[in-house]
Design an enzyme around this catalytic site. Structure first.
Site, PDB file in Angstrom:
ATOM      1  N   TYR A 100       0.746  -1.240  -0.160  1.00  0.00           N
ATOM      2  CA  TYR A 100      -0.205  -0.415   0.496  1.00  0.00           C
ATOM      3  C   TYR A 100       0.609   1.313  -0.086  1.00  0.00           C
ATOM      4  O   TYR A 100       1.648   1.134   0.997  1.00  0.00           O
ATOM      5  CB  TYR A 100      -0.764  -0.519   1.463  1.00  0.00           C
ATOM      6  CG  TYR A 100      -0.946   1.592   1.664  1.00  0.00           C
ATOM      7  CD1 TYR A 100      -2.807   1.706   1.033  1.00  0.00           C
ATOM      8  CD2 TYR A 100      -1.005   2.449   2.130  1.00  0.00           C
ATOM      9  CE1 TYR A 100      -3.584   2.417   0.894  1.00  0.00           C
ATOM     10  CE2 TYR A 100      -1.596   3.850   2.283  1.00  0.00           C
ATOM     11  CZ  TYR A 100      -3.143   3.412   1.516  1.00  0.00           C
ATOM     12  OH  TYR A 100      -3.236   4.871   2.143  1.00  0.00           O
ATOM     13  N   GLU A 183      -2.474   7.248  -4.923  1.00  0.00           N
ATOM     14  CA  GLU A 183      -2.812   6.846  -4.075  1.00  0.00           C
ATOM     15  C   GLU A 183      -3.001   4.752  -4.977  1.00  0.00           C
ATOM     16  O   GLU A 183      -2.937   4.960  -6.076  1.00  0.00           O
ATOM     17  CB  GLU A 183      -3.831   6.211  -3.114  1.00  0.00           C
ATOM     18  CG  GLU A 183      -3.807   5.433  -2.305  1.00  0.00           C
ATOM     19  CD  GLU A 183      -4.807   4.711  -1.610  1.00  0.00           C
ATOM     20  OE1 GLU A 183      -5.372   5.513  -0.498  1.00  0.00           O
ATOM     21  OE2 GLU A 183      -6.171   4.131  -1.911  1.00  0.00           O
TER      22      GLU A 183
END
Ligand code: GDP
Ligand code: MN
Length: 361
Positions: A100, A183
């Site tokens: 992530y 992201e």
């Protein structure tokens, strides 16, 4: 403005981040034109601006034989209430590990902040809550063109060097695209290298012109109209329309409405020096919000002249009751104009708001 996955991936690719090859369709029939490109396993992904899309059924696995059916399935459903108008079909990655990474602004530090977790994927929120150290973060001087290497090492630990390079490339996207958020979740390793399996990018609304984006899709038609006139305008869920000048006065009007048990339908700050025309546009705009039953105009004359305000209210000529409190420069004249036309005026903020709550019911 939020970009959809396929748009963000295109921009990521321009900065050298590897993304799976994909085909975007707006009808399942369009897939027929691409059947030769879809030989192997694929992922079929609804292009909707919804968090937790995968868990909500917006990401389906398919192959050459089932891809049309899966796409049709997505076009025929809604994901958390959002209809699916576009579907991205991508080669399915052979994922070995999911990381992530996200980049945002730390407003307290006034610096970019990068979050990184070695266990990315759909459960990142739970992971972050359960394990205190699962998500690492670094922030650094925004004038640096690259993330310093020592910080990349601190952030990414023993993850492959290509992961660190990708984080730096994402930082380039973040800077070049004037992003508020960039992201990748999951950022994945595969036998063929590192890929962004998903992509999220939010562009600062103040930079849309510089980014060549003509229309802010995230705004309602009324919010766009307000932007054109330079009003600060936010639609809310209540029934009492609010027009003020200055964010402070407008906010306290909203607070007072809540205090007296009402619900505001909007926040509209006409700004300084509002003239007849601006006030007219403001009143018409607020009157066009379907839920509005009454409008409170709470304006303080300084540079703004209250007689101009009165003329603006009269020129708007809306059918909804408008209750006015004006004070300051030329207030006397303004009140005279309004009372001639039968508008209700009260001299304190407290009184106009109370009255409006009563009228709204
Ligand atoms: P989100 O739920 O909107 O974040 O959708 P994602 O694009 O992140 O996809 C959700 C999950 O589907 C990912 O965390 C992966 O586990 C899985 N997934 C997505 N793309 C692929 C792929 O190409 N191959 C495999 N094996 N899994 C994928
Ligand atoms: Mn994701």
């Amino acid at each position: 403005m939020k970009l959809l996955e396929y748009e963000a991936k295109q921009l990521f690719a321009e900065e050298g981040i590897r993304v799976p090859t994909g085909i975007l369709v707006s009808k399942h029939e369009e897939i027929l034109l691409h059947m030769d490109e879809l030989a192997g396993k694929v992922v079929v992904k609804a292009q909707v601006d919804v968090g937790g899309r995968g868990k909500a059924g917006g990401v389906l696995m398919a192959d050459h034989d089932t891809v049309i059916e899966k796409a049709r399935q997505l076009f025929n459903t809604t994901i958390k209430g959002v209809p699916v108008t576009r579907v991205l079909i991508e080669e399915r990655l052979d994922i070995r590990h999911e990381y992530y990474v996200s980049i945002a602004i730390d407003r307290a530090k006034k610096q970019p902040v990068i979050l990184f977790a070695e266990t990315g994927g759909m459960d990142i929120e739970e992971t972050a809550q359960k394990e205190k150290n699962a998500v690492r973060s670094v922030s650094f001087c925004p004038l640096l063109p690259d993330v310093p290497n020592f910080l990349l090492r601190e952030l990414c630990g023993d993850s492959p060097a290509e992961i660190q390079k990708t984080v730096n490339r994402l930082y380039h996207v973040f800077c070049h695209k004037d992003a508020l958020l960039a992201e990748i979740n999951p950022l994945v390793t595969t036998p063929d290298g590192v890929y962004a399996a998903d992509a999220k990018l939010i562009i600062d609304d103040n930079s849309l012109a510089r980014q060549g984006i003509a229309i802010n899709r995230d705004l309602s038609e009324r919010e766009r109209e307000a932007e054109k006139h330079g009003f600060s305008f936010v639609e809310l869920a209540g029934t009492i329309g609010v027009i003020g000048n200055g964010a402070g006065l407008t906010m306290s009007t909203l607070d007072l409405i809540e205090f007296y048990g009402g619900r505001a339908a909007d926040f509209l700050d006409v700004g300084g020096g509002a003239d007849t025309e601006r006030v007219m546009h403001a009143v018409r705009l607020v009157a066009s919000v379907p839920s509005v039953r009454v409008i409170v105009v709470n304006l303080l004359g300084g540079i703004t002249r209250c007689d101009e305000v009165a003329r603006g209210i009269i020129a708007a000529g809306v059918a909804i009751p408008v209750i006015v409190r004006i004070a300051g420069t030329n207030a006397e004249e303004g009140r005279k104009l309004l009372s001639e036309k039968g508008y209700e005026m009260l001299d304190t903020m407290d009184h106009v708001v109370k009255k409006a709550v009563e009228v709204a019911g």
